[in-house]
Enzyme design. Structure first.
Site, short mmCIF file in Angstrom:
data_model
loop_
_atom_site.label_atom_id
_atom_site.label_comp_id
_atom_site.label_asym_id
_atom_site.label_seq_id
_atom_site.Cartn_x
_atom_site.Cartn_y
_atom_site.Cartn_z
N ALA A 71 37.89 -26.37 5.69
CA ALA A 71 38.03 -26.61 7.12
C ALA A 71 37.40 -27.96 7.45
CB ALA A 71 37.35 -25.49 7.90
N GLY A 114 38.06 -23.15 3.26
CA GLY A 114 39.35 -22.85 3.88
C GLY A 114 40.52 -23.20 2.99
N GLU A 117 40.88 -20.33 0.69
CA GLU A 117 41.43 -19.22 1.47
C GLU A 117 42.92 -19.43 1.72
OE1 GLU A 117 38.65 -17.50 4.51
OE2 GLU A 117 37.60 -19.37 4.14
N GLU A 137 30.78 -22.18 1.60
CA GLU A 137 30.28 -22.05 2.98
C GLU A 137 28.79 -21.72 3.02
OE1 GLU A 137 34.71 -21.06 3.33
OE2 GLU A 137 33.13 -20.79 1.86
#
Length: 173
Positions: A71, A114, A117, A137
């Protein structure tokens, strides 16, 4: 979507019969960090590919250096919990997992946070020799937020998923 102009994606139909949708994340200056604009374009491209009867499968890829490095931290670092919660932060990120046509993630380089993911939302992951998967993270004081803890456990088992999520360590292809 094929032929459309996107700021963060390269989109085309490829293959001998032009029946494979190819979506390439194209934000090289940020290692394909998943900003809101890129994710909105990805949803738009996926919807166009899904509704195109000529497209039988979709390939999602990045660059040799990064599939997606996660992200966009710069975009989210100043958001409060309330802003994220009330603003449906990460809303629509799961579009990849609900597309009815098969989606293949072609991963080389970094697939972190992300990005990892996003790859796991695809139906199949093909990993190149330089692919690095990770959920770092924890190193930022947070946890995977787009279903990563559940998908990672299903993909690699509980023990390795716990190790990756709790240490931030990466695994190779």
């Amino acid at each position: 979507a094929a032929g459309s102009t996107f700021q963060y994606l390269l989109v085309q139909k490829t293959g001998a019969q032009k029946n494979v949708g190819l979506i390439q994340l194209n934000r090289p200056q940020a290692l394909n960090a998943l900003c809101e604009g890129l994710m909105a374009e990805l949803r738009q491209a996926l919807e166009a590919m899904e509704s195109d009867p000529q497209v039988g499968a979709i390939v999602l890829t990045g660059s040799q250096k990064a599939f997606a490095a996660g992200a966009d931290i710069k975009e989210m670092q100043n958001k409060t919990f309330q802003e994220c919660y009330n603003g449906a932060f990460l809303g629509g990120w799961d579009k990849v997992s609900v597309v009815r046509k098969p989606i293949i993630a072609a991963v080389n380089g970094y697939a972190l946070g992300g990005g990892c993911e996003l790859a796991m939302m695809c139906d199949i992951i093909y990993a190149g020799e330089k692919a690095q998967f990770g959920q770092p993270e924890i190193l930022l004081g947070t946890i995977p937020g787009a279903g990563g803890t559940q998908r990672l456990t299903r993909a690699v088992g509980k023990s390795l998923a716990m190790e990756m999520v709790l240490t931030g360590d990466r695994i190779s292809a």
